[in-house]
Design an enzyme around this catalytic site. Structure first.
Site, short mmCIF file in Angstrom:
data_model
loop_
_atom_site.label_atom_id
_atom_site.label_comp_id
_atom_site.label_asym_id
_atom_site.label_seq_id
_atom_site.Cartn_x
_atom_site.Cartn_y
_atom_site.Cartn_z
CG ASN A 8 8.17 -11.71 -12.45
OD1 ASN A 8 9.31 -11.42 -12.82
ND2 ASN A 8 7.48 -10.97 -11.60
CE LYS A 15 8.09 -13.52 -6.52
NZ LYS A 15 8.31 -12.10 -6.40
NE ARG A 92 7.95 -7.21 -13.93
CZ ARG A 92 7.90 -6.77 -12.70
NH1 ARG A 92 7.70 -7.62 -11.72
NH2 ARG A 92 8.06 -5.50 -12.45
CG HIS A 180 7.53 -0.52 -11.09
ND1 HIS A 180 8.25 0.43 -10.38
CD2 HIS A 180 7.98 -1.72 -10.67
CE1 HIS A 180 9.09 -0.18 -9.56
NE2 HIS A 180 8.95 -1.47 -9.72
N GLY A 211 10.91 -2.69 -5.22
CA GLY A 211 11.20 -1.67 -6.24
C GLY A 211 10.11 -0.62 -6.09
NE ARG A 240 16.25 -1.93 -7.66
CZ ARG A 240 15.11 -2.15 -8.33
NH1 ARG A 240 14.82 -1.42 -9.38
NH2 ARG A 240 14.28 -3.08 -7.96
CG MET A 283 8.03 -0.33 4.90
SD MET A 283 9.11 1.06 5.41
CE MET A 283 9.32 1.94 3.87
CB ILE A 328 5.29 -0.21 0.92
CG1 ILE A 328 6.56 -1.04 1.14
CG2 ILE A 328 5.17 0.91 1.95
CD1 ILE A 328 7.87 -0.29 0.85
CD GLU A 330 -1.22 -4.09 -3.58
OE1 GLU A 330 -1.50 -5.20 -3.07
OE2 GLU A 330 -0.74 -3.98 -4.72
CD GLU A 378 3.88 -5.81 -11.29
OE1 GLU A 378 3.78 -6.45 -10.21
OE2 GLU A 378 4.86 -5.10 -11.56
#
Ligand code: AMP
Length: 404
Positions: A8, A15, A92, A180, A211, A240, A283, A328, A330, A378
């Site tokens: 990814n 990653k 990805r 997503h 995102g 964004r 966050m 966020i 989870e 993912e």
């Protein structure tokens, strides 16, 4: 043991994860790692299945100037030091454009088609494609599979898929794609196992990370998304803005004199929680801040999620369950509690204890709408797609034993 490598790649990090394939064809995660700080302070870190450190090494900036070199360095580490020689590599890729409704085995033609979608995801697609091209050049016989964030949404009804623009533009690919998708697909596939009582119903999934988007699932199929043509639309995100009147973009160009590249950079990197708060795109940092603008940015985030839940419930013509996922979703009990308040009118309530524990089901039995927290994966979804496509296209090469 046979392995699948999952990659990814972003603008400043790659990653990767390695999944092993056991005799019954089941995948288990062997390691995860990343090369981050590409072009600034490159660092390779990796840990094994039990969290043990496998690598933590810094590189001089000139040793890893871009994603292409990062893939070469990380690949050499996997091959030469860990003896990982994967059966296939799954990637990805954020945008499949109008052509791809599912994962695809990559060749030069596929790469050329995906390059045409670069303007649709300018900050992601070129970086997603860079390691694919590197591997294609250096290991042309190694199967590679591109897995798209858009694919899971490609069967939306036309009314959900179109913009009210002249038809020709739809034909050219200006559509509401949604993103997503690998995360939503993983959750749709997990629900029959972990929450069978809601799997076939009408479910809103909120993927709330740096995102963020929401998806309406009906019977495990995506019917509507808050995102559209690009990953800019819908909910406010780390950097964004989410939904924006296109008139604002015209204003930025005509009245503020911004060039298209500047507008692009502005919308992808300077807006959202970061722009609103002036404090951070993260966050946790906003929650820790006493700045009133940080508080406002969180209020705004929660408010917009409430608005979009109404939209998706309308698309589903009702609601049977709500699912939180991603960083966020989870991990933040307080944000979930605030969102649940906004959904009270739909019949949502939370079990405070289960919510504080990030439990699987965080609503009490009497909640009209059950609420769940489902960690997304993912990378596993990509590994599963890669393996499935490998078996489909080369059944007799599915394991080294059979190949030899
Ligand atoms: P992701 O992109 O899915 O990795 O999610 C990243 C976002 O999740 C960042 O904004 C983090 O601050 C946020 N996040 C992760 N853990 C927590 C937590 N415990 N509380 C609040 N936000 C969190």
């Amino acid at each position: 043991m046979d392995t699948i490598l999952v990659v990814n790649a972003g603008s400043s990090s790659i990653k990767f994860q390695v999944f092993g394939l056991n005799g019954e064809g089941r995948l288990s995660r062997h390691l995860k790692g990343q090369m981050d700080g590409i072009g600034s302070r490159p660092r390779l870190r990796a840990s094994g299945a039990n969290g043990e450190t496998l690598a933590d090494r810094a590189y001089p900036i000139e040793a890893v100037p871009d994603v292409t070199v990062a893939m070469t360095v990380a690949g050499a580490w996997l091959r030469e030091e860990l003896r990982v020689t994967p059966l296939a590599v799954g990637h990805r890729v954020v945008h499949g454009g109008p052509d791809y409704h599912g994962p695809v085995l990559v060749d030069h033609g596929v790469v050329a088609r995906l390059e045409r979608s670069e303007p649709l995801a300018p900050l992601h697609q070129p970086h997603n494609l860079a390691p694919i091209k590197t591997i294609l050049a250096n290991f042309p016989a190694l199967p590679q599979v591109a897995c798209f964030d858009t694919a899971f949404h490609r069967n939306h009804d036309d009314v959900a898929d179109y913009y009210a623009l002249p038809y020709q533009l739809h034909e050219e690919g200006i559509r509401r794609y949604g993103f997503h998708g690998l995360s939503y697909e993983y959750i749709a596939k997990a629900l029959p196992r972990i929450a069978p009582e809601i799997a076939s119903g009408r479910v809103i999934v909120a993927h709330l990370g740096s995102g963020a988007s929401m998806c309406a699932l009906h019977g495990g199929r995506s019917v509507e998304s808050t995102m559209g043509f690009t990953a800019l639309d819908g909910l406010p995100m780390g950097t964004r803005p989410g939904q924006l009147d296109p008139g604002v973009v015209l204003y930025l160009i005509s009245a503020k004199g911004m060039a298209p590249g500047e507008v692009q950079d502005f919308l992808y990197r300077q807006c959202g929680l970061k722009g609103l708060s002036g404090v951070s795109n993260d966050m946790r940092e906003l929650q820790a801040s006493t700045d009133p603008r940080a508080t406002f940015a969180i209020d705004y985030f929660v408010y917009r999620i409430g608005l979009y839940a109404g939209m998706l419930a309308a698309a589903l013509q009702g609601l049977d369950a709500f699912v939180f996922t991603a960083g966020i979703g989870e991990n933040s009990a307080s944000i979930r509690a605030r969102i649940a308040e906004k959904l009270q009118w739909l019949g949502v309530s939370l079990d405070d204890l289960e919510n504080s524990k990030n439990g699987l089901k965080i609503s009490p039995a009497e909640s009209h709408i059950p609420v769940y927290v489902v960690p997304t994966d993912e990378e596993r979804m990509i590994a599963e797609h890669t393996l499935a496509l490998l078996w489909k296209t080369r059944p007799f090469h599915s394991t080294r034993e059979r190949a030899s």
